[in-house]
Write a protein that holds these residues in place. Structure first.
Motif, mmCIF file in Angstrom:
data_model
loop_
_atom_site.group_PDB
_atom_site.id
_atom_site.type_symbol
_atom_site.label_atom_id
_atom_site.label_comp_id
_atom_site.label_asym_id
_atom_site.label_seq_id
_atom_site.Cartn_x
_atom_site.Cartn_y
_atom_site.Cartn_z
ATOM 1 N N GLN A 1 -29.023 1.451 -0.163
ATOM 2 C CA GLN A 1 -28.671 3.090 0.455
ATOM 3 C C GLN A 1 -27.472 2.953 1.237
ATOM 4 O O GLN A 1 -27.125 4.167 1.065
ATOM 5 N N LEU A 2 -26.660 2.063 1.966
ATOM 6 C CA LEU A 2 -25.803 2.719 2.176
ATOM 7 C C LEU A 2 -24.058 2.657 1.155
ATOM 8 O O LEU A 2 -23.607 3.904 1.511
ATOM 9 N N ALA A 3 -24.761 2.453 0.135
ATOM 10 C CA ALA A 3 -22.968 3.091 -1.126
ATOM 11 C C ALA A 3 -23.867 4.185 -1.938
ATOM 12 O O ALA A 3 -23.227 4.764 -2.514
ATOM 13 N N ASP A 4 -25.321 4.307 -1.895
ATOM 14 C CA ASP A 4 -25.352 5.742 -1.942
ATOM 15 C C ASP A 4 -25.262 6.902 -1.447
ATOM 16 O O ASP A 4 -24.706 7.992 -1.929
ATOM 17 N N ARG A 5 -25.264 6.537 0.010
ATOM 18 C CA ARG A 5 -24.463 7.685 0.681
ATOM 19 C C ARG A 5 -23.300 8.210 1.252
ATOM 20 O O ARG A 5 -22.721 8.709 0.672
ATOM 21 N N LEU A 6 -22.902 6.186 0.258
ATOM 22 C CA LEU A 6 -20.961 6.938 0.193
ATOM 23 C C LEU A 6 -20.755 6.885 -0.536
ATOM 24 O O LEU A 6 -19.338 8.118 -0.809
ATOM 25 N N ALA A 7 -21.406 7.020 -1.118
ATOM 26 C CA ALA A 7 -20.617 8.117 -3.017
ATOM 27 C C ALA A 7 -20.866 9.374 -2.930
ATOM 28 O O ALA A 7 -20.232 9.949 -3.831
ATOM 29 N N GLN A 8 -21.181 10.233 -1.849
ATOM 30 C CA GLN A 8 -21.720 11.106 -1.936
ATOM 31 C C GLN A 8 -20.205 12.057 -1.476
ATOM 32 O O GLN A 8 -19.749 12.743 -1.427
ATOM 33 N N LEU A 9 -19.882 11.419 -0.563
ATOM 34 C CA LEU A 9 -18.360 11.727 -0.083
ATOM 35 C C LEU A 9 -17.489 11.349 -0.910
ATOM 36 O O LEU A 9 -16.863 10.627 -2.025
ATOM 37 N N THR A 10 -15.939 12.784 -0.615
ATOM 38 C CA THR A 10 -14.971 12.331 -0.951
ATOM 39 C C THR A 10 -14.361 11.993 -1.043
ATOM 40 O O THR A 10 -14.312 11.106 -0.015
#
Length: 224
Positions: free
Chosen positions: A142-151
């Motif tokens: 879940q953390l990886a998915d959330r951080l993947a949203q960032l530019t």
């Protein structure tokens, strides 16, 4: 192996970089090798526009927080395969590296034959991890998915926010206008579902290495 390969070594210990450069020279004769020793130098190398075929990345460099360098590299250059090379070879560390996007993991204690096997596999488009991986962790996923949203720029801002820097300090470090940093922070909080800078900083702490073994930075090598 092609002499046009460009390899990136990211590690803060000069002796280890020298040993790794020698080992990679044996594995990929004629390859161009670029070395960096910190998170900021890694950012500069990746942002310079130079194309790399493979990055060899340590998890413990100045300016980095555990897997933050890996997450940054994957966000900036998703096509760039990253092999973690670390003295922290706990099964959970290996599994987390894979979940955060690494293509391989080589313990620093590994002999050059293992390094060669991993490098050749990853350059061939495969993944290479030691067999003793731990099970998938939903929290890390879940953390990886959330951080993947960032530019990439937002990731740079987030890492400095997590270090406790103020907007004006972040602006100075990244050569941005303070208002631009403010806009980035607002977008970061929205994407991560956080209500405050403190909450976002705590979230980033999830990238830190486990206490069990996190201090193991023994760079004794068997790469010769």
């Amino acid at each position: 192996m092609s002499a046009t390969l460009r390899l990136l070594i990211a590690d803060d210990h000069p002796m280890f970089r020298a040993a790794l450069r020698y080992a990679l020279g044996e594995i990929a004769p004629g390859a161009q090798i670029v070395e960096v020793a910190s998170q900021s130098a890694l950012e500069a190398a990746i942002a310079s526009g130079g194309e790399f075929d493979l990055a060899m990345l340590d998890l413990m460099m100045p300016g980095a927080m555990g897997f933050s360098s890996l997450v940054y590299a994957r966000g900036e250059r998703p096509e760039l395969p990253v092999v973690i090379i670390s003295s922290n070879e706990h099964p959970r560390t290996i599994r987390r590296a894979q979940q955060f996007g690494a293509s391989g993991f080589v313990p620093k204690s590994a002999p050059s034959s293992v390094l060669g096997e991993a490098v050749n596999a990853v350059l061939a488009g495969e993944v290479w991890f030691p067999s003793q991986k731990a099970d998938r962790d939903e929290g890390d996923a879940q953390l990886a998915d959330r951080l993947a949203q960032l530019t990439p720029q937002q990731m740079r801002v987030l890492l400095r926010l997590a270090d406790g820097l103020l907007n004006k300090q972040i602006a100075y470090e990244l050569s941005l206008a303070e208002n631009t940093v403010k806009i980035h922070v607002t977008a970061i909080l929205r994407k991560l579902g956080c209500h405050s800078r403190t909450q976002a900083a705590v979230l980033v702490k999830g990238l830190a290495l486990d206490e069990d073994g996190a201090g193991l930075h023994d760079d004794a090598l068997r790469l010769s």
